[in-house]
Design a protein around this motif. Structure first.
Motif: not given
Length: 116
Positions: A11-13, A16, A27, A29, A31, A113-115
């Motif tokens: 996922f691309i954040v 946030r 938040e 995100m 995908h 950020e990425f998750s």
């Protein structure tokens, strides 16, 4: 009973908000996977937050040209309306992951950020 294979998604954040901002932190995100894209939402402070995975088609309005009004409050809180045109293009099958990351960088001065 057969075990289900867990699917790993990246996922691309894209949002946030700071703790305490809005009535609660938000938040969001993305995908990116074309029409199969998913948005992840986390809403509220850690101890009482709610969240979930929402198919991209549900985040867009019925015409798939704008935001579903159900999500307007979260998009307002996270100042995330810049993302909507990218989501429309993503739903149409375009590969816009790099465009999302570049737009985020232009707005925030850093890469997202990425998750996952």
């Amino acid at each position: 009973m057969a075990k289900r294979k867990r699917v790993q998604r990246r996922f691309i954040v894209v949002a946030r908000t700071p703790s305490g901002q809005y009535p609660h932190p938000v938040e969001v995100m993305v995908h990116p996977a074309g029409r199969d894209s998913i948005l992840a939402f986390s809403i509220g402070p850690h101890v009482v937050n709610a969240g979930g995975l929402v198919p991209l088609g549900n985040v867009l309005d019925e015409t798939r040209t704008g935001l579903n009004p159900v999500f307007a409050e979260e998009f307002d809180a996270a100042e995330l309306h810049w993302l909507v045109p990218h989501l429309v293009r993503l739903h149409a099958g375009e590969d816009v992951a790099d465009d999302i990351k570049s737009a985020y960088r232009e707005i925030h001065g850093k890469w997202p950020e990425f998750s996952g």
